[in-house]
Scaffold this motif. Structure first.
Motif, PDB file in Angstrom:
ATOM      1  N   LYS A  34     -39.690  69.510 -79.518  1.00 33.13           N
ATOM      2  CA  LYS A  34     -40.813  69.438 -78.579  1.00 33.13           C
ATOM      3  C   LYS A  34     -41.680  70.690 -78.711  1.00 33.13           C
ATOM      4  N   VAL A  35     -41.028  71.845 -78.806  1.00 34.23           N
ATOM      5  CA  VAL A  35     -41.762  73.101 -78.976  1.00 34.23           C
ATOM      6  C   VAL A  35     -42.525  73.074 -80.304  1.00 34.23           C
ATOM      7  N   MET A  36     -41.891  72.559 -81.347  1.00 29.90           N
ATOM      8  CA  MET A  36     -42.548  72.485 -82.652  1.00 29.90           C
ATOM      9  C   MET A  36     -43.771  71.564 -82.614  1.00 29.90           C
ATOM     10  N   GLU A  37     -43.663  70.458 -81.890  1.00 30.82           N
ATOM     11  CA  GLU A  37     -44.803  69.556 -81.724  1.00 30.82           C
ATOM     12  C   GLU A  37     -45.962  70.279 -81.037  1.00 30.82           C
ATOM     13  N   LEU A  38     -45.657  71.003 -79.976  1.00 28.77           N
ATOM     14  CA  LEU A  38     -46.687  71.744 -79.250  1.00 28.77           C
ATOM     15  C   LEU A  38     -47.310  72.830 -80.133  1.00 28.77           C
ATOM     16  N   ILE A  39     -46.480  73.493 -80.928  1.00 28.92           N
ATOM     17  CA  ILE A  39     -46.959  74.534 -81.843  1.00 28.92           C
ATOM     18  C   ILE A  39     -47.925  73.950 -82.862  1.00 28.92           C
ATOM     19  N   ASP A  40     -47.564  72.824 -83.474  1.00 23.12           N
ATOM     20  CA  ASP A  40     -48.433  72.204 -84.475  1.00 23.12           C
ATOM     21  C   ASP A  40     -49.762  71.783 -83.856  1.00 23.12           C
ATOM     22  N   ASP A  41     -49.704  71.255 -82.643  1.00 27.91           N
ATOM     23  CA  ASP A  41     -50.912  70.799 -81.964  1.00 27.91           C
ATOM     24  C   ASP A  41     -51.859  71.958 -81.673  1.00 27.91           C
ATOM     25  N   ILE A  42     -51.346  73.026 -81.096  1.00 25.78           N
ATOM     26  CA  ILE A  42     -52.234  74.136 -80.738  1.00 25.78           C
ATOM     27  C   ILE A  42     -52.719  74.874 -81.981  1.00 25.78           C
ATOM     28  N   ALA A  43     -51.871  74.954 -83.011  1.00 27.40           N
ATOM     29  CA  ALA A  43     -52.303  75.598 -84.258  1.00 27.40           C
ATOM     30  C   ALA A  43     -53.447  74.809 -84.901  1.00 27.40           C
ATOM     31  N   ALA A  44     -53.372  73.483 -84.821  1.00 26.13           N
ATOM     32  CA  ALA A  44     -54.457  72.644 -85.356  1.00 26.13           C
ATOM     33  C   ALA A  44     -55.760  72.886 -84.603  1.00 26.13           C
ATOM     34  N   LEU A  45     -55.664  73.107 -83.289  1.00 26.04           N
ATOM     35  CA  LEU A  45     -56.872  73.435 -82.516  1.00 26.04           C
ATOM     36  C   LEU A  45     -57.500  74.726 -83.029  1.00 26.04           C
ATOM     37  N   SER A  46     -56.683  75.745 -83.238  1.00 27.14           N
ATOM     38  CA  SER A  46     -57.212  77.018 -83.732  1.00 27.14           C
ATOM     39  C   SER A  46     -57.826  76.874 -85.118  1.00 27.14           C
ATOM     40  N   ALA A  47     -57.135  76.166 -85.999  1.00 18.71           N
ATOM     41  CA  ALA A  47     -57.651  75.991 -87.360  1.00 18.71           C
ATOM     42  C   ALA A  47     -58.972  75.229 -87.352  1.00 18.71           C
ATOM     43  N   VAL A  91     -52.151  80.435 -89.350  1.00 20.94           N
ATOM     44  CA  VAL A  91     -52.282  80.433 -87.897  1.00 20.94           C
ATOM     45  C   VAL A  91     -51.007  81.007 -87.290  1.00 20.94           C
ATOM     46  N   PHE A  92     -51.189  81.967 -86.394  1.00 20.42           N
ATOM     47  CA  PHE A  92     -50.066  82.555 -85.672  1.00 20.42           C
ATOM     48  C   PHE A  92     -49.992  81.918 -84.292  1.00 20.42           C
ATOM     49  N   VAL A  93     -48.764  81.571 -83.872  1.00 21.12           N
ATOM     50  CA  VAL A  93     -48.549  80.980 -82.549  1.00 21.12           C
ATOM     51  C   VAL A  93     -47.426  81.743 -81.858  1.00 21.12           C
ATOM     52  N   LYS A  94     -47.661  82.058 -80.586  1.00 21.19           N
ATOM     53  CA  LYS A  94     -46.577  82.623 -79.768  1.00 21.19           C
ATOM     54  C   LYS A  94     -46.408  81.735 -78.552  1.00 21.19           C
ATOM     55  N   VAL A  95     -45.144  81.623 -78.131  1.00 21.28           N
ATOM     56  CA  VAL A  95     -44.806  80.823 -76.955  1.00 21.28           C
ATOM     57  C   VAL A  95     -44.131  81.752 -75.953  1.00 21.28           C
ATOM     58  N   ILE A  96     -44.647  81.758 -74.729  1.00 22.60           N
ATOM     59  CA  ILE A  96     -44.091  82.588 -73.659  1.00 22.60           C
ATOM     60  C   ILE A  96     -43.642  81.671 -72.533  1.00 22.60           C
ATOM     61  N   SER A  97     -42.409  81.878 -72.073  1.00 21.50           N
ATOM     62  CA  SER A  97     -41.944  81.109 -70.911  1.00 21.50           C
ATOM     63  C   SER A  97     -42.100  81.969 -69.671  1.00 21.50           C
ATOM     64  N   GLU A  98     -42.231  81.286 -68.545  1.00 22.23           N
ATOM     65  CA  GLU A  98     -42.318  81.990 -67.271  1.00 22.23           C
ATOM     66  C   GLU A  98     -41.432  81.284 -66.256  1.00 22.23           C
ATOM     67  N   GLU A  99     -40.498  82.025 -65.693  1.00 23.53           N
ATOM     68  CA  GLU A  99     -39.738  81.516 -64.554  1.00 23.53           C
ATOM     69  C   GLU A  99     -40.693  81.616 -63.371  1.00 23.53           C
ATOM     70  N   LEU A 100     -41.157  80.478 -62.906  1.00 21.71           N
ATOM     71  CA  LEU A 100     -42.252  80.469 -61.942  1.00 21.71           C
ATOM     72  C   LEU A 100     -41.916  81.138 -60.609  1.00 21.71           C
ATOM     73  N   LEU A 101     -40.672  81.054 -60.164  1.00 21.87           N
ATOM     74  CA  LEU A 101     -40.325  81.630 -58.866  1.00 21.87           C
ATOM     75  C   LEU A 101     -40.149  83.148 -58.923  1.00 21.87           C
ATOM     76  N   SER A 102     -39.724  83.666 -60.077  1.00 19.08           N
ATOM     77  CA  SER A 102     -39.512  85.117 -60.196  1.00 19.08           C
ATOM     78  C   SER A 102     -40.637  85.819 -60.948  1.00 19.08           C
ATOM     79  N   ALA A 103     -41.477  85.054 -61.635  1.00 16.80           N
ATOM     80  CA  ALA A 103     -42.578  85.584 -62.463  1.00 16.80           C
ATOM     81  C   ALA A 103     -42.086  86.279 -63.726  1.00 16.80           C
ATOM     82  N   LYS A 104     -40.801  86.119 -64.057  1.00 17.95           N
ATOM     83  CA  LYS A 104     -40.266  86.729 -65.275  1.00 17.95           C
ATOM     84  C   LYS A 104     -40.813  85.984 -66.493  1.00 17.95           C
ATOM     85  N   ARG A 105     -41.371  86.735 -67.430  1.00 18.07           N
ATOM     86  CA  ARG A 105     -41.930  86.148 -68.653  1.00 18.07           C
ATOM     87  C   ARG A 105     -41.152  86.632 -69.866  1.00 18.07           C
ATOM     88  N   THR A 106     -40.993  85.711 -70.836  1.00 18.46           N
ATOM     89  CA  THR A 106     -40.233  85.996 -72.042  1.00 18.46           C
ATOM     90  C   THR A 106     -40.928  85.363 -73.240  1.00 18.46           C
TER      91      THR A 106
END
Length: 177
Positions: A34-47, A91-106
């Protein structure tokens, strides 16, 4: 003919979404596919933003899963064209997660993909050069030729392997397997 130049920021794309139950694997984390699908999609937008032509994915050069993403987290993907040759775009892609209740980002995933722009005849077309500005953009731009040479080496290796593949259909008792 001199190629036009564009800033990395002109190709930047950002997408955020909420991780839902249907996105999860048996470990209760997001499917890597699923993450790879999202990566390919957003990278195509940038390209596409960079080339302003239709594009196709030529390769997914690396996808590094660094941390899991859990249900209920938000993930934010950001991409931009980091380097170009005459007819391809890295194309470079980074994915950041956020725990919405604590605001912790990774930072959970990074990836490099290569795209080719297509002209009106479906042939590869020349693409603009890149102008990096930020510290990250400059570092990725400086190290891109090394990744480009590695991609060429892998493509040659793959071409050799493909030439050895038997294309006759595999049958067992007359049934395609």
């Amino acid at each position: 003919m001199e190629r036009p130049k564009k800033y990395c920021k002109d190709s930047r794309a950002i997408k955020a979404l909420h991780v839902m139950p249907e996105d999860l694997n048996m470990h209760q984390t997001i499917f890597g596919g699923k993450v790879m699908e999202l990566i390919d999609d957003i990278a195509a937008l940038s390209a596409t933003r960079h080339a302003r032509m239709p594009v196709v994915t030529a390769s997914t050069d690396s996808v590094n899963f660094l941390a899991p993403v859990k249900m209920g987290d938000a993930i934010c993907l950001e991409s931009f064209v980091s380097w170009t040759s005459r007819k391809s775009m890295e194309v470079f892609v980074k994915v950041i997660s956020e725990e919405l209740l604590s605001a912790k980002r990774t930072v959970t995933t990074t990836a490099f993909l290569t795209f080719v722009a297509l002209d009106e005849h479906g042939k590869s077309a020349m693409v603009p050069e890149v102008i990096p500005e930020t510290e990250l953009e400059i570092e990725l731009y400086k190290t891109a030729p090394i990744r480009y040479e590695e991609r060429k080496r892998r493509r040659e290796e793959t071409s050799f392997l493909v030439s050895k593949i038997d294309l006759s259909p595999p049958f067992q008792k007359g049934v395609w397997i």
